[in-house]
Scaffold this motif. Structure first.
Motif, mmCIF file in Angstrom:
data_model
loop_
_atom_site.group_PDB
_atom_site.id
_atom_site.type_symbol
_atom_site.label_atom_id
_atom_site.label_comp_id
_atom_site.label_asym_id
_atom_site.label_seq_id
_atom_site.Cartn_x
_atom_site.Cartn_y
_atom_site.Cartn_z
ATOM 1 N N PHE A 60 57.138 -5.931 82.451
ATOM 2 C CA PHE A 60 57.440 -5.958 83.881
ATOM 3 C C PHE A 60 58.141 -7.255 84.275
ATOM 4 O O PHE A 60 57.723 -8.341 83.897
ATOM 5 C CB PHE A 60 56.152 -5.796 84.690
ATOM 6 N N SER A 61 59.211 -7.115 85.026
ATOM 7 C CA SER A 61 59.963 -8.278 85.492
ATOM 8 C C SER A 61 59.781 -8.433 86.992
ATOM 9 O O SER A 61 59.458 -7.487 87.700
ATOM 10 C CB SER A 61 61.449 -8.084 85.163
ATOM 11 N N GLN A 114 64.226 -7.117 91.260
ATOM 12 C CA GLN A 114 64.205 -5.951 92.132
ATOM 13 C C GLN A 114 65.611 -5.363 92.197
ATOM 14 O O GLN A 114 66.595 -6.091 92.198
ATOM 15 C CB GLN A 114 63.744 -6.339 93.538
ATOM 16 N N ASP A 174 66.502 -0.368 82.432
ATOM 17 C CA ASP A 174 65.561 -1.431 82.096
ATOM 18 C C ASP A 174 64.136 -0.965 82.414
ATOM 19 O O ASP A 174 63.718 0.079 81.941
ATOM 20 C CB ASP A 174 65.925 -2.716 82.832
ATOM 21 N N GLU A 175 63.399 -1.714 83.232
ATOM 22 C CA GLU A 175 62.021 -1.314 83.530
ATOM 23 C C GLU A 175 61.902 -0.485 84.809
ATOM 24 O O GLU A 175 60.806 -0.172 85.250
ATOM 25 C CB GLU A 175 61.120 -2.547 83.661
ATOM 26 N N PHE A 176 63.021 -0.084 85.396
ATOM 27 C CA PHE A 176 62.980 0.621 86.679
ATOM 28 C C PHE A 176 63.161 2.125 86.501
ATOM 29 O O PHE A 176 63.930 2.582 85.658
ATOM 30 C CB PHE A 176 64.069 0.090 87.613
ATOM 31 N N SER A 216 60.935 4.704 93.880
ATOM 32 C CA SER A 216 61.216 3.822 92.755
ATOM 33 C C SER A 216 59.945 3.158 92.267
ATOM 34 O O SER A 216 58.936 3.084 92.982
ATOM 35 C CB SER A 216 62.248 2.761 93.161
ATOM 36 N N SER A 217 60.020 2.660 91.039
ATOM 37 C CA SER A 217 58.899 1.909 90.467
ATOM 38 C C SER A 217 59.420 1.133 89.270
ATOM 39 O O SER A 217 60.522 1.378 88.776
ATOM 40 C CB SER A 217 57.772 2.843 90.023
ATOM 41 N N ASN A 218 58.613 0.178 88.811
ATOM 42 C CA ASN A 218 58.840 -0.344 87.474
ATOM 43 C C ASN A 218 57.871 0.381 86.546
ATOM 44 O O ASN A 218 57.028 1.157 86.994
ATOM 45 C CB ASN A 218 58.651 -1.864 87.422
ATOM 46 N N CYS A 219 58.005 0.167 85.270
ATOM 47 C CA CYS A 219 57.293 1.002 84.302
ATOM 48 C C CYS A 219 55.781 0.828 84.315
ATOM 49 O O CYS A 219 55.073 1.569 83.652
ATOM 50 C CB CYS A 219 57.840 0.745 82.894
ATOM 51 N N GLN A 246 70.364 -6.024 89.849
ATOM 52 C CA GLN A 246 69.047 -6.648 89.794
ATOM 53 C C GLN A 246 69.108 -7.998 90.486
ATOM 54 O O GLN A 246 69.924 -8.850 90.140
ATOM 55 C CB GLN A 246 68.600 -6.806 88.345
#
Length: 515
Positions: free
Chosen positions: A23-24, A27, A258-260, A272-275, A312
């Motif tokens: 997770f980064s 955004q 990426d992580e999104f 939306s979300s990150n992983c 990002q």
């Protein structure tokens, strides 16, 4: 390595991303420095090399896609009548909808259309593997078309893999060029995995999902499945993996970078979300006509018929801090209703409350009027004769965090410009050698709040002064000016309509001190 082992590796790669704590604090935000305007966007699609925009009025616009820009190649008129779903791979794009027609587009061809065909049933999903296109045909099964030539496309679809699928309905298909695999979703809660070996479709395995999915999504070699009600799951060799959340409606599109993870539901809302988190509402204004697609590693978003890439933002605060942005401070200033005289153009300033910088915000408008424009920090419109009467506009502001605010106002376009109207004035007596100050006021009936009235004095007494902008009149009459004086004040609005008021002042041989 066996094909099944390859499938396991493909899906477990996604689990590694989830569990690897990648997770980064970044955004995804819209890059408003790169805006493309296309009217009446109906659908978008993309491959690593091309970007497609289907417009209800313009047809299909095809672009060469670069990392953060699009180069227009051509537009094919009439394509909007062929469907409303676009799927694309590196060689072709596929257009279909609620009929049995399937159109295959070749972006490098000047003609655009490679071929088209009528299928035995409405296509529910398409996926290419080598030179074959596989089509989910519901109760008709899994269809196969050769893409070798335009003629082979325009032929009867072959129904394949009945020995594996049986009597189940084929709901969706997805393919991975990386692993050379085809994934077939059926209504008996299974995903069947096939590969191409010596141009023959070969069954590898079948995954029991235990939950009925209706759509498959494959991106970056990772697989997700969605239920009809909007639940999104990871899919792996054991069936369903992590639950990514529910987006409160049928899932229309899902992309990952990426992580999104970003998903669009049937109502046009984006989540939306990150992983490491569940999907959360991101852009939920339904009249924004949202569309998303990904070319290479760039996600493109269409909102209010304006297309821009996502980037990002490394400067963005942590999730807890970003929630504080939604404190209500982001809001548009109200625009009052306006009366406009044809053919005068309209120019209205667009302002935000609380000193938020306009440079960080994207402005669009919604109206049945198509010939207006937002330029820098102003709304400009030159009405034509067909637009005389009442017109409504909604200005919409969207900041990079996805917050949206809007203001609505009307413009009444009239053919006659009413002249200014003076406030009533009575004859007045004033004292000699005393300063007399008064203000003659007129208003523009079409725009009462306007301060653009200009005043002109005709035959003013010697020594008197009239302020052109405010209408303030000042005069110190001398002894030789005792008596009656008559003059005229003319008020002119910004379009040249004028009105006049006759003024009568009588200078008396008295002083204020002597009263």
């Amino acid at each position: 390595m066996s094909k099944k082992t390859g499938f396991i590796s493909l899906l477990n790669a996604f689990l590694f991303l989830i569990n690897g704590n990648l997770f980064s604090q970044t955004q995804l935000v819209q890059d408003y420095t790169k805006i493309l305007s296309i009217p009446n966007v109906k659908a978008v699609g993309a491959s690593n090399a091309h970007f497609y925009v289907l417009s209800e009025t313009e047809g299909m616009a095809v672009f060469r896609a670069y990392q953060d820009s699009l180069q227009w190649l051509y537009t094919s008129a009439g394509m909007q009548r062929r469907g409303e779903i676009i799927e694309a791979d590196i060689r072709f794009a596929y257009l279909y909808g609620d009929s049995k027609r399937l159109t295959v587009l070749e972006p490098t061809s000047v003609l655009g259309v490679y071929s088209s065909t009528l299928l035995p049933a409405q296509p529910l999903g398409v996926a290419r593997l080598e030179n074959n296109l596989y089509v989910a045909l519901g109760s008709s099964g899994l269809g196969s078309l050769s893409l070798e030539t335009p003629e082979t496309v325009d032929s009867e679809a072959e129904i394949v893999a009945n020995d594996v699928i049986g009597r189940a309905n084929v709901l969706d298909v997805a393919s991975s060029i990386i692993s050379n695999q085809l994934f077939v979703l059926t209504n008996d809660s299974k995903v069947h995995v096939f590969s191409i070996e010596e141009e023959v479709l070969t069954h590898q395995s079948s995954v029991d999902l235990r939950v009925q999915l209706h759509h498959l999504f494959l991106d970056n070699g990772l697989i997700w499945g969605a239920t009809r009600s909007g639940d999104i799951f990871e899919v792996n060799t054991n069936g369903l993996g992590n639950n990514c959340g529910n987006i409160q409606g049928r899932v229309a599109t899902l992309v990952a970078v990426d992580e999104f993870l970003i998903a669009k539901n049937e109502f046009g809302e984006l989540w939306s979300s990150n992983c490491s988190e569940k999907l959360q509402p991101w852009k939920t204004q339904r009249d924004a006509n949202h569309h998303i697609s990904k070319s290479a590693q760039t996600i493109w978003i269409s909102a209010f018929d304006k297309i821009s890439p996502l980037k990002q933002n490394e400067q963005t605060a942590t999730p807890n801090q970003s929630q504080q942005v939604s404190s209500g401070e982001f809001s548009l200033k109200t625009i009052d209703n306006i009366i406009l005289t044809y053919p005068k153009p309209l120019l209205v300033a667009i302002e935000l409350e609380s000193g938020v910088s306009n440079e960080e915000v994207e402005f669009t408008y919604r109206s049945n009027v198509a010939n207006a424009a937002i330029r820098n920090q102003g709304f400009y419109w030159q009405p034509n004769p067909n637009q005389i009467g009442m017109n409504w506009f909604t200005i919409v502001a969207t900041n990079p965090n996805g917050e949206v605010d809007s203001t609505r106002f009307s413009v009444d376009v009239r053919t006659f410009n009413s002249p200014p109207r003076f406030s009533p004035v009575r004859s007045t007596s004033i004292a000699v050698n005393d300063e007399y100050i008064t203000t003659y006021r007129a208003i523009d009936p079409e725009n009462p709040s306007s301060s653009l009235i200009r005043y002109l004095g005709v035959d003013l007494p010697e020594g008197a002064n009239l302020n052109e902008q405010t209408g303030e009149f000042t005069w110190i009459p001398s002894d030789r000016q005792i008596g009656k004086h008559e003059f005229r004040i003319i008020a002119t609005d910004e379009q040249g309509a004028a009105a006049s008021q006759d003024i009568s002042l009588t200078v008396l041989n008295i002083s204020r001190q002597g009263r």
